[in-house]
Motif scaffolding. Structure first.
Motif, mmCIF file in Angstrom:
data_model
loop_
_atom_site.group_PDB
_atom_site.id
_atom_site.type_symbol
_atom_site.label_atom_id
_atom_site.label_comp_id
_atom_site.label_asym_id
_atom_site.label_seq_id
_atom_site.Cartn_x
_atom_site.Cartn_y
_atom_site.Cartn_z
ATOM 1 N N VAL A 160 -7.071 3.111 -3.636
ATOM 2 C CA VAL A 160 -7.727 2.774 -2.645
ATOM 3 C C VAL A 160 -7.864 3.838 -1.521
ATOM 4 O O VAL A 160 -7.055 5.090 -1.642
ATOM 5 C CB VAL A 160 -6.937 1.639 -1.977
ATOM 6 N N HIS A 161 -8.818 3.630 -0.639
ATOM 7 C CA HIS A 161 -8.939 4.770 0.416
ATOM 8 C C HIS A 161 -8.222 4.220 1.725
ATOM 9 O O HIS A 161 -8.495 2.918 2.011
ATOM 10 C CB HIS A 161 -10.521 4.977 0.942
ATOM 11 N N VAL A 162 -7.331 4.763 2.377
ATOM 12 C CA VAL A 162 -6.838 4.176 3.673
ATOM 13 C C VAL A 162 -7.137 4.986 4.627
ATOM 14 O O VAL A 162 -6.915 6.293 4.640
ATOM 15 C CB VAL A 162 -5.267 4.139 3.326
ATOM 16 N N ALA A 221 -7.060 8.741 3.542
ATOM 17 C CA ALA A 221 -6.359 9.382 2.558
ATOM 18 C C ALA A 221 -6.369 8.519 1.243
ATOM 19 O O ALA A 221 -6.694 7.172 1.344
ATOM 20 C CB ALA A 221 -4.747 9.294 3.064
ATOM 21 N N GLU A 222 -6.120 9.113 -0.012
ATOM 22 C CA GLU A 222 -6.164 8.435 -1.091
ATOM 23 C C GLU A 222 -5.004 7.801 -1.431
ATOM 24 O O GLU A 222 -3.711 8.415 -1.214
ATOM 25 C CB GLU A 222 -6.356 9.398 -2.494
ATOM 26 N N GLY A 223 -4.830 6.525 -1.854
ATOM 27 C CA GLY A 223 -3.533 5.935 -1.957
ATOM 28 C C GLY A 223 -3.630 4.664 -3.061
ATOM 29 O O GLY A 223 -4.558 4.788 -3.732
ATOM 30 N N TYR A 224 -2.547 3.946 -3.199
ATOM 31 C CA TYR A 224 -2.606 2.783 -4.004
ATOM 32 C C TYR A 224 -2.502 1.525 -3.594
ATOM 33 O O TYR A 224 -1.425 1.575 -2.903
ATOM 34 C CB TYR A 224 -1.616 3.247 -5.340
ATOM 35 N N TYR A 225 -2.834 0.395 -4.148
ATOM 36 C CA TYR A 225 -2.562 -0.920 -3.539
ATOM 37 C C TYR A 225 -2.130 -1.641 -4.818
ATOM 38 O O TYR A 225 -2.592 -1.506 -6.111
ATOM 39 C CB TYR A 225 -4.012 -1.352 -3.096
ATOM 40 N N THR A 226 -0.947 -2.441 -4.420
ATOM 41 C CA THR A 226 -0.428 -3.424 -5.682
ATOM 42 C C THR A 226 -0.493 -4.670 -5.268
ATOM 43 O O THR A 226 -0.331 -5.171 -4.058
ATOM 44 C CB THR A 226 1.041 -3.123 -5.826
ATOM 45 N N LEU A 227 -0.824 -5.686 -6.203
ATOM 46 C CA LEU A 227 -0.967 -7.029 -5.999
ATOM 47 C C LEU A 227 -0.049 -7.351 -6.968
ATOM 48 O O LEU A 227 -0.068 -7.582 -7.980
ATOM 49 C CB LEU A 227 -2.449 -7.373 -6.255
ATOM 50 N N VAL A 229 0.960 -1.242 0.097
ATOM 51 C CA VAL A 229 0.099 0.095 -0.005
ATOM 52 C C VAL A 229 0.784 1.266 -0.079
ATOM 53 O O VAL A 229 1.954 1.238 0.856
ATOM 54 C CB VAL A 229 -1.101 0.046 1.270
ATOM 55 N N TYR A 230 0.482 2.244 -0.862
ATOM 56 C CA TYR A 230 1.417 3.523 -0.892
ATOM 57 C C TYR A 230 0.464 4.739 -0.782
ATOM 58 O O TYR A 230 -0.633 4.587 -1.077
ATOM 59 C CB TYR A 230 1.777 3.606 -2.535
ATOM 60 N N PRO A 271 -13.673 -3.937 2.813
ATOM 61 C CA PRO A 271 -12.282 -3.346 3.354
ATOM 62 C C PRO A 271 -11.687 -4.216 4.507
ATOM 63 O O PRO A 271 -12.120 -5.111 5.155
ATOM 64 C CB PRO A 271 -12.849 -2.118 4.282
ATOM 65 N N THR A 272 -10.212 -4.172 4.422
ATOM 66 C CA THR A 272 -9.493 -4.754 4.991
ATOM 67 C C THR A 272 -8.826 -4.037 6.285
ATOM 68 O O THR A 272 -8.164 -2.866 6.083
ATOM 69 C CB THR A 272 -8.281 -5.366 4.222
#
Length: 147
Positions: A91-93, A71-77, A51-52, A113-114
């Motif tokens: 993603v929303h964090v 915050a707005e972020g990014y998730y990588t898989l 998660v960034y 949500p996780t």
């Protein structure tokens, strides 16, 4: 009078072409809000999840992300080992009010949500690839955490 209007239109058209054909090196860098830093690393069964968040959130005064903040972020898989590549999704964090959990909401795919403990723990992301993912602590940039 008609000639002056024609010259103005021609000059505007030429200026637009010059701006659109500028080399990429002439582009300005994004401001600080768009610079991202990895905040969470999770290892699953042959996959890596990260998660960034913007650096302005990570390095905010008074200890980083505030309680209750989203915050707005990014998730990588990262499915490279499965020959499927590495996806990047918005993603929303959200930091919990007691600062004990971070919630990652993969809203674009409609997944639940996780909740991840700030100190790290085992969680479930995407049920196809992200079950029993072992996550390091929030805001820990150690790439070898948990190894």
């Amino acid at each position: 009078m008609v000639n002056r209007a024609g010259r103005t239109v021609t000059a505007a058209f030429a200026a637009a072409i010059a701006l659109l054909s500028a080399p990429a090196s002439a582009a300005t860098l994004p401001d600080d809000r768009t610079w991202l830093i990895r905040m969470i690393v999770c290892n699953g069964n042959g996959v890596l999840m990260e998660v960034y968040l913007p650096q302005s959130v990570a390095f905010a005064p008074h200890g980083g992300m505030a309680a209750g903040m989203t915050a707005e972020g990014y998730y990588t898989l990262d499915l490279t080992e499965l020959n499927k590549g590495k996806g990047l999704e918005p993603v929303h964090v959200t930091m919990s009010a007691d600062k004990k959990f971070v919630t990652v909401d993969q809203y674009t795919r409609g997944l639940p949500p996780t909740r991840i403990p700030v100190g790290g723990g085992t969680v479930d992301f995407d049920h196809r690839f992200g079950l029993d993912a072992k996550c390091g602590p929030f805001q820990a940039q150690d790439p070898n955490y948990g190894k």
